[in-house]
Design an enzyme around this catalytic site. Sequence first.
Site, PDB file in Angstrom:
ATOM      1  N   CYS A 135       0.816  -1.226   0.000  1.00  0.00           N
ATOM      2  CA  CYS A 135       0.000   0.000   0.000  1.00  0.00           C
ATOM      3  C   CYS A 135       0.846   1.270   0.000  1.00  0.00           C
ATOM      4  CB  CYS A 135      -0.932   0.014   1.203  1.00  0.00           C
ATOM      5  SG  CYS A 135      -0.067   0.070   2.804  1.00  0.00           S
ATOM      6  N   CYS A 176       3.562 -16.039   0.476  1.00  0.00           N
ATOM      7  CA  CYS A 176       3.979 -14.665   0.765  1.00  0.00           C
ATOM      8  C   CYS A 176       3.523 -13.747  -0.361  1.00  0.00           C
ATOM      9  CB  CYS A 176       5.500 -14.626   0.919  1.00  0.00           C
ATOM     10  SG  CYS A 176       6.190 -12.965   1.045  1.00  0.00           S
ATOM     11  N   CYS A 223     -15.921 -41.124   4.586  1.00  0.00           N
ATOM     12  CA  CYS A 223     -16.886 -42.192   4.366  1.00  0.00           C
ATOM     13  C   CYS A 223     -18.005 -41.642   3.485  1.00  0.00           C
ATOM     14  CB  CYS A 223     -17.449 -42.682   5.708  1.00  0.00           C
ATOM     15  SG  CYS A 223     -18.831 -43.842   5.541  1.00  0.00           S
ATOM     16  N   CYS A 229     -21.923 -39.707   7.820  1.00  0.00           N
ATOM     17  CA  CYS A 229     -21.741 -40.030   9.240  1.00  0.00           C
ATOM     18  C   CYS A 229     -20.693 -39.153   9.908  1.00  0.00           C
ATOM     19  CB  CYS A 229     -21.352 -41.501   9.391  1.00  0.00           C
ATOM     20  SG  CYS A 229     -19.739 -41.917   8.655  1.00  0.00           S
ATOM     21  N   CYS A 305     -51.386 -53.947 -38.960  1.00  0.00           N
ATOM     22  CA  CYS A 305     -50.796 -54.647 -40.092  1.00  0.00           C
ATOM     23  C   CYS A 305     -49.398 -55.155 -39.739  1.00  0.00           C
ATOM     24  CB  CYS A 305     -50.726 -53.717 -41.302  1.00  0.00           C
ATOM     25  SG  CYS A 305     -50.012 -54.481 -42.766  1.00  0.00           S
TER      26      CYS A 305
END
Length: 549
Positions: A135, A176, A223, A229, A305
């Site tokens: 900045c 970084c 699982c 679960c 037919c």
Amino acid sequence: MADDYEYYFPCSSSSDLDPDDELIADDGDDDGDDGYAESDGDPSELIDRFVASVITEDTLLLAQKEDLGKVMDLFALSEQHARTLLIYYRWDVERVLEIFEKKGRDMMFLDAGVMIENKGAILASSSGEITCGICFDDVSRDAATVMDCGHYFCDDCWTEHFIVRIKEGQSRRIKCMASNCNAICDEFIVRSLVSKRNPDIADKFDRCLLESYIDDNKRVKWCPSTPHCGNAICVKDDLLCEVECTCGHQFCFSCLLEAHSPCSCLIWDLWSKKCNTESENIKWIVTNTKPCPKCLKSVDKNGGCNLVVCVCGQAFCWLCGGATGREHTWTSITGHSCNRYKNDNTKKKEHTKKNHYRFVHYHDRYKAHTDSLNQESKQRNTLLEKISMSENKESEIKDYSWALNGMSRLFRSRRVLTYTYPFAYYMFGDELFQGELSNKEREMKKNLFEDQQQQLEGNVERLSMNLEKDFQFLTDAKIDEIKMNVLDLSRIVDFLCLQMYKCIEHDLLEPLGNATHQIAPYKSNGVERAPELSIYLDHCAEQGKHVSS
């Protein structure tokens, strides 16, 4: 008793099946216990037989620390650096050791973004204010942070960088901000700065680091139970295996679909999709359509037919499928008659119709054995009732473990038999192995396979028939006869299952040299129920062993 049954043992000697062998060494998975088998030998054999363990939410951190501890001890690293290294190498400790031997410590660390030389002195030695390279604001030393790589920026920029990466799902490896820097940011700094601004995101960061042990680890998978679960399964050695979670769900660790051996993962995936999308359609097509004798497309009849015309323009007789001209009356077709039976062995079989019937053949038998397996699974309570009634009557026979063991063997062998039909459909068809086998080789191997399949099928049905008998109403002599039948047949079907697997692995798949179609090995005691990790570690600790992930 063996003379009463039709069976043979291909590629084996009589010594392969000892009549004095015990029926089943382990039926712990049918008795509602912890999944541990009775063992008269060294307890370490009990530990070594586990191929998998269950990681619960409570033991996830324990599982992760087990591998972290190994790497920390090997390379004298802190926990955060060990975690960075393991995440990069997908929690494969053996892979880390291979890379260390191949590239050396420094190069291995550099590739993984591990910087162990703290260069914080660069910032500490600075006086006054520091200019942030992001900045470009001037901030005090207390408002800036330096990473192990030596790059420093203001805390606001670091915090914003961390939050963006976490929201983007890059929590496990936040690099970084400096250009061309491969260093992974200190997780303690990330956690500290983010928690000051947004504690929820900091919690998400911690959770991602923890769950990376499952999400990035080839030996650990969630699982696939529905509803979920919350458990994960960690396998010890072979990744191609079938396991049972403590929630009761059995699945293939490789593809996470239902346990499907002796089908390979690819074969089972193709079969499942084909059954879901085509079975009803194909049954309707076979019942309601006929193939055009010219283009072989399926044609249905929408009038009374019996002269029908395909979209390709070919007219044919609906009754016999023979090609005709278009001239016809209500009752006849000019120059065509099919009321007389003709034994025409030279007529070319329509390819499409043949494929339809071929699939229906294998699907119907697969479905029939699936239905039998479901019905036999429901008979366990009935069997327990028969045993209870037999134990309460005046009789010298008090031990009915043979019946329970026989039912367990029936479940396992019926399951193997069920999945041999999808395997055979693809193994001896043209979809997967076209060109890899000559017609002669295919026919010979198909006959070998079907002979063994027939033997297994016949003895499985005999075992099922004996277990369905109402022995609670029979004399002791008759019960003894049924017992001997069940014991003999249980040994026979177990042996035939093993021979079937040997045939599939060595005679059919191995010569093709295709690793895609490897199958999970046959387990005489069925799909293994994985113990919880904490129980497994307790057993290992008692034996002075170090559990491997």
